[in-house]
Design a protein around this motif. Structure first.
Motif, PDB file in Angstrom:
ATOM      1  N   SER A 123       0.827  -1.205   0.000  1.00 35.05           N
ATOM      2  CA  SER A 123       0.000   0.000   0.000  1.00 35.05           C
ATOM      3  C   SER A 123       0.863   1.258   0.000  1.00 35.05           C
ATOM      4  O   SER A 123       0.534   2.246  -0.664  1.00 35.05           O
ATOM      5  N   LEU A 124       1.965   1.230   0.730  1.00 36.52           N
ATOM      6  CA  LEU A 124       2.879   2.373   0.728  1.00 36.52           C
ATOM      7  C   LEU A 124       3.347   2.685  -0.681  1.00 36.52           C
ATOM      8  O   LEU A 124       3.398   3.838  -1.105  1.00 36.52           O
ATOM      9  N   SER A 125       3.676   1.638  -1.440  1.00 37.29           N
ATOM     10  CA  SER A 125       4.137   1.827  -2.813  1.00 37.29           C
ATOM     11  C   SER A 125       3.043   2.410  -3.692  1.00 37.29           C
ATOM     12  O   SER A 125       3.294   3.314  -4.504  1.00 37.29           O
ATOM     13  N   VAL A 126       1.817   1.916  -3.526  1.00 40.45           N
ATOM     14  CA  VAL A 126       0.695   2.423  -4.319  1.00 40.45           C
ATOM     15  C   VAL A 126       0.465   3.901  -4.030  1.00 40.45           C
ATOM     16  O   VAL A 126       0.331   4.722  -4.938  1.00 40.45           O
ATOM     17  N   TYR A 127       0.436   4.259  -2.747  1.00 42.45           N
ATOM     18  CA  TYR A 127       0.175   5.651  -2.383  1.00 42.45           C
ATOM     19  C   TYR A 127       1.271   6.580  -2.902  1.00 42.45           C
ATOM     20  O   TYR A 127       0.990   7.671  -3.409  1.00 42.45           O
ATOM     21  N   GLN A 128       2.516   6.159  -2.792  1.00 44.56           N
ATOM     22  CA  GLN A 128       3.604   6.988  -3.292  1.00 44.56           C
ATOM     23  C   GLN A 128       3.528   7.128  -4.804  1.00 44.56           C
ATOM     24  O   GLN A 128       3.822   8.199  -5.350  1.00 44.56           O
ATOM     25  N   SER A 129       3.121   6.084  -5.483  1.00 46.70           N
ATOM     26  CA  SER A 129       2.985   6.158  -6.936  1.00 46.70           C
ATOM     27  C   SER A 129       1.838   7.076  -7.351  1.00 46.70           C
ATOM     28  O   SER A 129       1.829   7.597  -8.458  1.00 46.70           O
ATOM     29  N   LEU A 130       0.885   7.278  -6.454  1.00 45.53           N
ATOM     30  CA  LEU A 130      -0.222   8.188  -6.725  1.00 45.53           C
ATOM     31  C   LEU A 130       0.128   9.638  -6.403  1.00 45.53           C
ATOM     32  O   LEU A 130      -0.674  10.535  -6.618  1.00 45.53           O
ATOM     33  N   GLY A 131       1.332   9.876  -5.885  1.00 48.04           N
ATOM     34  CA  GLY A 131       1.765  11.232  -5.611  1.00 48.04           C
ATOM     35  C   GLY A 131       1.816  11.600  -4.142  1.00 48.04           C
ATOM     36  O   GLY A 131       2.157  12.727  -3.799  1.00 48.04           O
ATOM     37  N   PHE A 132       1.482  10.654  -3.244  1.00 43.53           N
ATOM     38  CA  PHE A 132       1.596  10.927  -1.826  1.00 43.53           C
ATOM     39  C   PHE A 132       3.062  10.979  -1.417  1.00 43.53           C
ATOM     40  O   PHE A 132       3.899  10.250  -1.958  1.00 43.53           O
ATOM     41  N   VAL A 133       3.367  11.833  -0.455  1.00 41.47           N
ATOM     42  CA  VAL A 133       4.730  12.000   0.041  1.00 41.47           C
ATOM     43  C   VAL A 133       4.750  11.651   1.522  1.00 41.47           C
ATOM     44  O   VAL A 133       3.886  12.094   2.292  1.00 41.47           O
ATOM     45  N   LYS A 134       5.720  10.857   1.934  1.00 44.79           N
ATOM     46  CA  LYS A 134       5.851  10.502   3.346  1.00 44.79           C
ATOM     47  C   LYS A 134       6.214  11.744   4.147  1.00 44.79           C
ATOM     48  O   LYS A 134       7.179  12.448   3.837  1.00 44.79           O
ATOM     49  N   THR A 135       5.423  12.031   5.172  1.00 49.42           N
ATOM     50  CA  THR A 135       5.658  13.233   5.964  1.00 49.42           C
ATOM     51  C   THR A 135       6.032  12.934   7.412  1.00 49.42           C
ATOM     52  O   THR A 135       6.408  13.853   8.140  1.00 49.42           O
ATOM     53  N   GLY A 136       5.924  11.688   7.828  1.00 48.72           N
ATOM     54  CA  GLY A 136       6.299  11.373   9.199  1.00 48.72           C
ATOM     55  C   GLY A 136       5.806  10.000   9.602  1.00 48.72           C
ATOM     56  O   GLY A 136       5.249   9.245   8.800  1.00 48.72           O
ATOM     57  N   GLY A 169       8.147  19.961 -17.426  1.00 52.34           N
ATOM     58  CA  GLY A 169       7.671  21.336 -17.514  1.00 52.34           C
ATOM     59  C   GLY A 169       7.465  21.972 -16.167  1.00 52.34           C
ATOM     60  O   GLY A 169       6.442  22.597 -15.910  1.00 52.34           O
ATOM     61  N   ASP A 170       8.434  21.791 -15.245  1.00 52.50           N
ATOM     62  CA  ASP A 170       8.392  22.416 -13.921  1.00 52.50           C
ATOM     63  C   ASP A 170       7.188  21.979 -13.103  1.00 52.50           C
ATOM     64  O   ASP A 170       6.643  22.737 -12.316  1.00 52.50           O
ATOM     65  N   SER A 171       6.775  20.752 -13.280  1.00 51.54           N
ATOM     66  CA  SER A 171       5.658  20.235 -12.500  1.00 51.54           C
ATOM     67  C   SER A 171       6.099  19.968 -11.076  1.00 51.54           C
ATOM     68  O   SER A 171       7.248  19.659 -10.818  1.00 51.54           O
ATOM     69  N   THR A 172       5.155  20.075 -10.129  1.00 53.15           N
ATOM     70  CA  THR A 172       5.451  19.715  -8.755  1.00 53.15           C
ATOM     71  C   THR A 172       5.185  18.232  -8.501  1.00 53.15           C
ATOM     72  O   THR A 172       5.349  17.755  -7.382  1.00 53.15           O
ATOM     73  N   TRP A 173       4.767  17.515  -9.527  1.00 56.68           N
ATOM     74  CA  TRP A 173       4.524  16.073  -9.398  1.00 56.68           C
ATOM     75  C   TRP A 173       5.791  15.382  -8.934  1.00 56.68           C
ATOM     76  O   TRP A 173       6.854  15.557  -9.507  1.00 56.68           O
ATOM     77  N   PRO A 174       5.722  14.582  -7.841  1.00 56.78           N
ATOM     78  CA  PRO A 174       6.943  14.017  -7.276  1.00 56.78           C
ATOM     79  C   PRO A 174       7.601  12.942  -8.132  1.00 56.78           C
ATOM     80  O   PRO A 174       8.715  12.550  -7.855  1.00 56.78           O
ATOM     81  N   TYR A 175       6.916  12.438  -9.137  1.00 52.89           N
ATOM     82  CA  TYR A 175       7.453  11.354  -9.940  1.00 52.89           C
ATOM     83  C   TYR A 175       7.584  11.794 -11.378  1.00 52.89           C
ATOM     84  O   TYR A 175       6.693  12.409 -11.935  1.00 52.89           O
ATOM     85  N   GLY A 176       8.707  11.476 -12.003  1.00 51.20           N
ATOM     86  CA  GLY A 176       9.001  11.961 -13.349  1.00 51.20           C
ATOM     87  C   GLY A 176       8.288  11.195 -14.438  1.00 51.20           C
ATOM     88  O   GLY A 176       7.611  10.192 -14.213  1.00 51.20           O
ATOM     89  N   GLN A 177       8.477  11.660 -15.672  1.00 47.66           N
ATOM     90  CA  GLN A 177       7.856  11.032 -16.837  1.00 47.66           C
ATOM     91  C   GLN A 177       8.268   9.585 -16.964  1.00 47.66           C
ATOM     92  O   GLN A 177       7.534   8.761 -17.486  1.00 47.66           O
ATOM     93  N   SER A 178       9.478   9.261 -16.518  1.00 55.16           N
ATOM     94  CA  SER A 178       9.973   7.902 -16.694  1.00 55.16           C
ATOM     95  C   SER A 178       9.142   6.876 -15.950  1.00 55.16           C
ATOM     96  O   SER A 178       9.196   5.690 -16.251  1.00 55.16           O
ATOM     97  N   GLU A 179       8.345   7.335 -14.951  1.00 54.27           N
ATOM     98  CA  GLU A 179       7.547   6.401 -14.175  1.00 54.27           C
ATOM     99  C   GLU A 179       6.128   6.266 -14.715  1.00 54.27           C
ATOM    100  O   GLU A 179       5.323   5.543 -14.168  1.00 54.27           O
ATOM    101  N   ARG A 180       5.826   6.959 -15.790  1.00 49.59           N
ATOM    102  CA  ARG A 180       4.478   6.914 -16.335  1.00 49.59           C
ATOM    103  C   ARG A 180       4.361   5.805 -17.365  1.00 49.59           C
ATOM    104  O   ARG A 180       5.317   5.431 -18.019  1.00 49.59           O
ATOM    105  N   LYS A 181       3.143   5.300 -17.529  1.00 48.33           N
ATOM    106  CA  LYS A 181       2.875   4.268 -18.514  1.00 48.33           C
ATOM    107  C   LYS A 181       1.748   4.734 -19.422  1.00 48.33           C
ATOM    108  O   LYS A 181       0.798   5.346 -18.975  1.00 48.33           O
TER     109      LYS A 181
END
Length: 365
Positions: A189-202, A332-344
């Motif tokens: 689940s941690l992997s899924v959430y991070q892939s959706l753009g969630f960032v670990k905050t604590g 293009g200066d996106s704040t999205w935490p994951y780059g294009q290389s991770e997209r399908k």
């Protein structure tokens, strides 16, 4: 009318949740969502939806079942215009809850019958809980039947629910933050959430009991903010298509187009500025050369991010741009935490071709 007059400031945004809410239906490619009802609760028992709860959420099955029942009752009460206290399980902080039943009408395991016919197509629920109007914050959680985990349903529904949660009122809830809390042991689940753009905050240390291994474990907190979350990229990351008539999607697409237009305008203005800077640099070099000084030996005062605080160059130190900087340049200066290389791309969506008949009974996707 000026943009300032049209766009409310943070101080002007209402901190009060509406006394009644119309819970929208949400469409996905693999599932669709409708408001959950009290009558749906026995179906979760039939689906064995609380199996292995201690691994997925950190609660024992009885506690998980009790809290799910409370969430559904709170959701129904809000949809009926009742105060939180009138649900019988009200929140003392007057926070609200929205519960959707997750339905599928597909035969994903290719056995010749609709997957969830025995439960009227219901395979689980998804919730926005702890909806706090004052802080504009909500928590998301998914509960799926034992035999419907690990098939990609969460990846289909969660970005669409979050799009609604972030969309401004009246199209959505107008949240500023959406967060999740996951046991450290639930790495899937941690992997899924991070892939959706969630960032670990604590994390909350030793907040949960791991009965399987007889030890305490941490509760990991992840979140994403309104100005960070990109629903289109989130869907595209897993090969899911945009469904434009879903709640909040028109606003998300409009914001995306606006952001692209700003970036294009910035690049055009930047090109003109770069040309002017090049002319100034040539004049500067000529001036230094005329008085016998090597211009390359004189450090410019406008190096910005290319220098350290002590004035030494990042290039001199042999440093390379960070991966995040490289991703920002590509995206293009996106704040999205994951780059294009991770997209399908959609045609390569993993769930279209892989393992939909597998039945995982130990973790939630």
């Amino acid at each position: 009318m000026s943009e300032t007059a049209e766009t409310p400031t943070l101080q002007e945004i209402s901190r009060e949740l509406p006394p009644k809410i119309v819970i929208p239906e949400i469409k996905g490619e693999m599932v669709h969502l409708r408001p959950a009802t009290i009558e749906d609760l026995p179906r979760l028992d039939e689906l064995d939806a609380y199996y292995n709860a201690s691994r997925i959420t950190g609660k024992d099955p009885q506690a998980e079942r009790a809290v799910v029942h409370a969430w559904v009752r709170r959701s129904v009460a809000w949809a009926n215009g009742q105060a939180a206290s009138e649900s019988g399980v009200g929140d003392p902080e007057s926070r609200r809850t929205i519960a959707w039943a997750v339905l599928t009408d597909s035969d994903h395991d290719d056995d010749g019958r609709i997957d969830a016919a025995d439960t009227d197509n219901v395979i689980g629920m998804v919730f926005l809980i702890d909806i706090d109007g004052w802080a504009r914050s909500a928590r998301i959680q998914v509960v799926l039947g034992k035999d419907y985990r690990g098939r990609g349903y969460s990846r289909d529904m969660m970005p669409r629910v979050m799009t609604y949660g972030f969309a401004p009122e009246p199209s959505g809830l107008g949240m500023h933050r959406i967060w999740v809390a996951v046991p450290e042991k639930n790495t899937r689940s941690l992997s899924v959430y991070q892939s959706l753009g969630f960032v670990k905050t604590g994390s909350s240390r030793d907040a949960l009991w791991d009965a399987e291994n007889g030890r305490y474990q941490d509760l990991i907190v992840l979140d994403t903010l309104f100005d960070e979350y990109d629903p289109i990229r989130s869907l595209d990351a897993f090969g899911m298509h945009v469904i434009e008539d879903n709640p909040g999607m028109h606003e998300a697409l409009a914001m995306r187009e606006h952001s692209i237009a700003i970036r294009q305008r910035t690049r055009t203005d930047g090109a003109a500025s770069a040309s002017a800077n090049n002319d100034a640099d040539r004049a500067r070099r000529d001036a230094f050369e005329r008085i016998g000084i090597d211009p390359d030996a004189v450090r410019s005062s406008g190096e910005g991010d290319h220098t350290h605080r002590d004035g030494t160059s990042r290039a001199d130190a042999g440093e390379q741009p960070s991966p995040a900087s490289a991703d920002a340049a590509i995206d293009g200066d996106s704040t999205w935490p994951y780059g294009q290389s991770e997209r399908k791309s959609s045609k390569n969506a993993w769930w279209r071709n892989l393992g939909l008949s597998r039945k995982r009974d130990n973790e939630e996707d």
